[in-house]
Design a protein around this motif. Sequence first.
Motif, PDB file in Angstrom:
ATOM      1  N   THR A 171       0.596  -1.339   0.085  1.00  0.00           N
ATOM      2  CA  THR A 171       0.186   0.009  -0.006  1.00  0.00           C
ATOM      3  C   THR A 171       0.914   1.087   0.064  1.00  0.00           C
ATOM      4  OG1 THR A 171      -0.083  -0.078   2.467  1.00  0.00           O
ATOM      5  CG2 THR A 171      -1.648  -1.346   1.255  1.00  0.00           C
ATOM      6  N   GLY A 172       2.079   1.161   0.523  1.00  0.00           N
ATOM      7  CA  GLY A 172       3.020   2.458   0.626  1.00  0.00           C
ATOM      8  C   GLY A 172       2.392   3.379   1.598  1.00  0.00           C
ATOM      9  N   ARG A 173       1.733   2.694   2.519  1.00  0.00           N
ATOM     10  CA  ARG A 173       1.061   3.494   3.537  1.00  0.00           C
ATOM     11  C   ARG A 173       2.102   3.749   4.912  1.00  0.00           C
ATOM     12  NH1 ARG A 173      -5.103   3.697   4.049  1.00  0.00           N
ATOM     13  NH2 ARG A 173      -5.356   4.887   5.943  1.00  0.00           N
ATOM     14  N   GLU A 174       2.411   4.990   5.112  1.00  0.00           N
ATOM     15  CA  GLU A 174       3.313   5.435   6.035  1.00  0.00           C
ATOM     16  C   GLU A 174       2.693   5.661   7.649  1.00  0.00           C
ATOM     17  OE1 GLU A 174       5.434   8.709   5.002  1.00  0.00           O
ATOM     18  OE2 GLU A 174       6.291   8.095   3.268  1.00  0.00           O
ATOM     19  N   ASN A 175       1.297   5.586   7.583  1.00  0.00           N
ATOM     20  CA  ASN A 175       0.551   5.787   8.873  1.00  0.00           C
ATOM     21  C   ASN A 175      -0.079   4.579   9.375  1.00  0.00           C
ATOM     22  OD1 ASN A 175      -1.401   5.822   7.128  1.00  0.00           O
ATOM     23  ND2 ASN A 175      -2.466   7.538   7.799  1.00  0.00           N
ATOM     24  N   LEU A 176       0.702   3.436   8.875  1.00  0.00           N
ATOM     25  CA  LEU A 176       0.446   2.146   9.177  1.00  0.00           C
ATOM     26  C   LEU A 176       1.498   1.694  10.401  1.00  0.00           C
ATOM     27  CD1 LEU A 176      -1.477  -0.364   8.542  1.00  0.00           C
ATOM     28  CD2 LEU A 176       0.418  -1.262   7.223  1.00  0.00           C
ATOM     29  N   HIS A 177       0.599   1.431  11.467  1.00  0.00           N
ATOM     30  CA  HIS A 177       1.694   0.902  12.700  1.00  0.00           C
ATOM     31  C   HIS A 177       1.427  -0.564  12.875  1.00  0.00           C
ATOM     32  CE1 HIS A 177       2.205   5.072  13.653  1.00  0.00           C
ATOM     33  NE2 HIS A 177       0.969   5.202  13.579  1.00  0.00           N
ATOM     34  N   VAL A 178       2.460  -1.312  12.899  1.00  0.00           N
ATOM     35  CA  VAL A 178       2.239  -2.892  12.715  1.00  0.00           C
ATOM     36  C   VAL A 178       3.005  -3.563  14.325  1.00  0.00           C
ATOM     37  CG1 VAL A 178       2.989  -4.938  11.737  1.00  0.00           C
ATOM     38  CG2 VAL A 178       2.859  -3.039  10.520  1.00  0.00           C
ATOM     39  N   TRP A 179       1.910  -4.491  14.852  1.00  0.00           N
ATOM     40  CA  TRP A 179       2.306  -4.781  16.028  1.00  0.00           C
ATOM     41  C   TRP A 179       3.434  -6.220  15.735  1.00  0.00           C
ATOM     42  CZ3 TRP A 179       0.701  -3.779  20.917  1.00  0.00           C
ATOM     43  CH2 TRP A 179       1.068  -4.938  21.915  1.00  0.00           C
ATOM     44  N   ALA A 180       4.291  -6.357  16.905  1.00  0.00           N
ATOM     45  CA  ALA A 180       5.218  -7.059  16.512  1.00  0.00           C
ATOM     46  C   ALA A 180       4.892  -8.652  17.163  1.00  0.00           C
ATOM     47  CB  ALA A 180       6.715  -6.504  17.383  1.00  0.00           C
ATOM     48  N   GLY A 181       4.116  -9.105  16.413  1.00  0.00           N
ATOM     49  CA  GLY A 181       3.666 -10.568  16.746  1.00  0.00           C
ATOM     50  C   GLY A 181       4.082 -11.189  15.656  1.00  0.00           C
ATOM     51  N   GLU A 182       3.930 -12.744  15.764  1.00  0.00           N
ATOM     52  CA  GLU A 182       4.200 -13.656  14.782  1.00  0.00           C
ATOM     53  C   GLU A 182       3.967 -15.012  15.148  1.00  0.00           C
ATOM     54  OE1 GLU A 182       8.586 -13.464  14.816  1.00  0.00           O
ATOM     55  OE2 GLU A 182       8.876 -15.034  16.354  1.00  0.00           O
ATOM     56  N   CYS A 183       3.730 -16.046  13.988  1.00  0.00           N
ATOM     57  CA  CYS A 183       3.407 -17.308  14.300  1.00  0.00           C
ATOM     58  C   CYS A 183       4.850 -17.860  14.237  1.00  0.00           C
ATOM     59  CB  CYS A 183       2.700 -17.725  12.812  1.00  0.00           C
ATOM     60  SG  CYS A 183       2.753 -19.515  12.697  1.00  0.00           S
ATOM     61  N   HIS A 184       4.981 -18.721  15.417  1.00  0.00           N
ATOM     62  CA  HIS A 184       6.396 -19.173  15.585  1.00  0.00           C
ATOM     63  C   HIS A 184       6.886 -20.147  14.104  1.00  0.00           C
ATOM     64  CE1 HIS A 184       4.050 -22.652  17.089  1.00  0.00           C
ATOM     65  NE2 HIS A 184       5.041 -23.538  16.998  1.00  0.00           N
ATOM     66  N   VAL A 185       5.835 -20.809  13.766  1.00  0.00           N
ATOM     67  CA  VAL A 185       5.995 -21.685  12.688  1.00  0.00           C
ATOM     68  C   VAL A 185       6.665 -20.928  11.156  1.00  0.00           C
ATOM     69  CG1 VAL A 185       5.222 -23.756  11.257  1.00  0.00           C
ATOM     70  CG2 VAL A 185       4.423 -23.429  13.630  1.00  0.00           C
ATOM     71  N   HIS A 186       5.722 -20.084  11.107  1.00  0.00           N
ATOM     72  CA  HIS A 186       5.971 -19.228   9.710  1.00  0.00           C
ATOM     73  C   HIS A 186       7.225 -18.340   9.947  1.00  0.00           C
ATOM     74  CE1 HIS A 186       1.699 -20.271   8.533  1.00  0.00           C
ATOM     75  NE2 HIS A 186       2.423 -20.460   7.473  1.00  0.00           N
ATOM     76  N   ALA A 187       7.393 -17.795  11.158  1.00  0.00           N
ATOM     77  CA  ALA A 187       8.681 -17.011  11.508  1.00  0.00           C
ATOM     78  C   ALA A 187      10.008 -17.759  11.231  1.00  0.00           C
ATOM     79  CB  ALA A 187       8.475 -16.458  12.815  1.00  0.00           C
ATOM     80  N   GLY A 188       9.776 -19.076  11.429  1.00  0.00           N
ATOM     81  CA  GLY A 188      10.927 -19.776  11.527  1.00  0.00           C
ATOM     82  C   GLY A 188      11.494 -20.393  10.036  1.00  0.00           C
ATOM     83  N   ILE A 189      10.499 -19.809   8.918  1.00  0.00           N
ATOM     84  CA  ILE A 189      11.074 -20.130   7.538  1.00  0.00           C
ATOM     85  C   ILE A 189      11.902 -18.940   7.137  1.00  0.00           C
ATOM     86  CG2 ILE A 189      10.102 -20.786   5.213  1.00  0.00           C
ATOM     87  CD1 ILE A 189       7.519 -22.030   6.564  1.00  0.00           C
ATOM     88  N   ASN A 190      13.152 -18.953   7.145  1.00  0.00           N
ATOM     89  CA  ASN A 190      13.770 -17.885   7.052  1.00  0.00           C
ATOM     90  C   ASN A 190      14.310 -17.564   5.455  1.00  0.00           C
ATOM     91  OD1 ASN A 190      16.512 -19.234   6.524  1.00  0.00           O
ATOM     92  ND2 ASN A 190      16.123 -19.554   8.740  1.00  0.00           N
ATOM     93  N   GLY A 191      14.787 -16.312   5.016  1.00  0.00           N
ATOM     94  CA  GLY A 191      15.364 -16.125   3.718  1.00  0.00           C
ATOM     95  C   GLY A 191      16.639 -16.782   3.329  1.00  0.00           C
ATOM     96  N   PRO A 192      17.565 -16.984   4.320  1.00  0.00           N
ATOM     97  CA  PRO A 192      18.680 -17.821   3.736  1.00  0.00           C
ATOM     98  C   PRO A 192      18.071 -19.356   3.322  1.00  0.00           C
ATOM     99  CG  PRO A 192      19.273 -16.494   5.648  1.00  0.00           C
ATOM    100  CD  PRO A 192      17.900 -16.362   5.583  1.00  0.00           C
ATOM    101  N   GLU A 193      17.226 -19.792   4.021  1.00  0.00           N
ATOM    102  CA  GLU A 193      16.964 -21.133   3.807  1.00  0.00           C
ATOM    103  C   GLU A 193      16.097 -21.136   2.478  1.00  0.00           C
ATOM    104  OE1 GLU A 193      14.884 -24.396   6.660  1.00  0.00           O
ATOM    105  OE2 GLU A 193      13.957 -22.408   6.633  1.00  0.00           O
ATOM    106  N   LEU A 194      15.211 -20.045   2.293  1.00  0.00           N
ATOM    107  CA  LEU A 194      14.549 -20.088   1.103  1.00  0.00           C
ATOM    108  C   LEU A 194      15.580 -19.959   0.030  1.00  0.00           C
ATOM    109  CD1 LEU A 194      11.912 -19.730  -0.534  1.00  0.00           C
ATOM    110  CD2 LEU A 194      12.254 -17.434  -0.414  1.00  0.00           C
ATOM    111  N   ALA A 195      16.498 -19.028  -0.147  1.00  0.00           N
ATOM    112  CA  ALA A 195      17.177 -18.738  -1.285  1.00  0.00           C
ATOM    113  C   ALA A 195      18.185 -19.940  -1.319  1.00  0.00           C
ATOM    114  CB  ALA A 195      18.452 -17.630  -0.597  1.00  0.00           C
ATOM    115  N   SER A 196      18.702 -20.667  -0.412  1.00  0.00           N
ATOM    116  CA  SER A 196      19.151 -22.117  -0.738  1.00  0.00           C
ATOM    117  C   SER A 196      18.470 -23.052  -1.484  1.00  0.00           C
ATOM    118  CB  SER A 196      19.828 -22.485   0.781  1.00  0.00           C
ATOM    119  OG  SER A 196      20.239 -23.753   0.473  1.00  0.00           O
ATOM    120  N   ARG A 197      17.407 -23.100  -1.066  1.00  0.00           N
ATOM    121  CA  ARG A 197      16.276 -24.192  -1.593  1.00  0.00           C
ATOM    122  C   ARG A 197      15.801 -23.682  -3.176  1.00  0.00           C
ATOM    123  NH1 ARG A 197      13.461 -27.875   1.166  1.00  0.00           N
ATOM    124  NH2 ARG A 197      13.356 -28.647  -0.897  1.00  0.00           N
ATOM    125  N   ALA A 198      15.651 -22.191  -3.220  1.00  0.00           N
ATOM    126  CA  ALA A 198      15.374 -21.991  -4.542  1.00  0.00           C
ATOM    127  C   ALA A 198      16.781 -22.372  -5.442  1.00  0.00           C
ATOM    128  CB  ALA A 198      15.283 -20.453  -4.607  1.00  0.00           C
TER     129      ALA A 198
END
Length: 343
Positions: free
Chosen positions: A183-210
């Motif tokens: 959206t490019g929205r600057e007045n959007l405040h985001v809570w720092a929550g996460e799903c522990h399962v999805h958060a654990g799928i990280n960028g380096p792992e994805l890049a390696s598999r790709a």
Amino acid sequence: MAATGQVLAGTSERTDAGYTGVLPDERWAEEVRHLARERDAVLLAHNYQLPEIQDVADHTGDSLALSRIAAESSASTIVFCGVHFMAETAKILSPDKTVLIPDERAGCSLADSITAEQLREWKAQHPGAVVVSYVNTTADVKAETDICCTSSNAVDVVRSIPADREVLFCPDQFLGAHVRRATGRENLHVWAGECHVHAGINGPELASRAAENPDADLFIHPECGCATSALYLAGEGTLPEERVKILSTGGMLDAARETGAKSVLVATEVGMLHQLRRAAPEIDFRAVNDRASCRYMKMITPAALLRCLRDGADEVDVPADVAERARGSVERMIAIGKPGGGE
């Protein structure tokens, strides 16, 4: 049939990881279906459930789509094979029906990452802000929310809010980052929550598999920690942009039926692979992280489902005043974008 049920139920044991001791064979499936008919129950299974639970269910899908199916069903009882907030949503949309979850201990790390009290305090710091909450939240949080969203319509929901209004987005920080980016929205405040399962799928792992699978499409859930990395890699040309698809679970099924790829790397909870393989058996679907399994989802075991149907356990209730307020935020979500595609 009753004898089968007695034999199966006699082996059930309660452990911290869920109810165990029942073999999910054809006799079990027959008994489950028989008991569901006796209880006038519709069986709903989330995409992240064990394959045998998905296969015995009347309907399989994402939490919101299942809750809407439950509301439209003529059945007097809803058995929701998923985590607790999902059963709550079904109760919110079907207040006059009995809602059961096979194991009430099946929680959700994402839903637990914000409480109604925390949300009220956050709102007090931003008077006049519009609260947008992911559907993966408790009934109490939904009751404090202006409008809910799913991952498939979160961008549309935020775009529907006047540009000069502050937006509080909770609880998933990765989905929030995706919405802010889109959206490019600057007045959007985001809570720092996460799903522990999805958060654990990280960028380096994805890049390696790709890199190991250069011809594969990438199906990435926006709750994943690797979602931002994937878009960055696509923007830099490291990954072909057309291969990177940020999708809800419902969107993954649609894309599976439409893609021309022979192989697909999937970044979400591993239970989703079962439905993807059923939708497109000719495609080789592989998990980016094969350890991305939600222990709460997997608490809904064959033994738990059998116990639920035999004993009427565990019933989920939402106080009427909370349900009424929460229902408004869910109904406003349903009116915008594509909520049926789910989380």
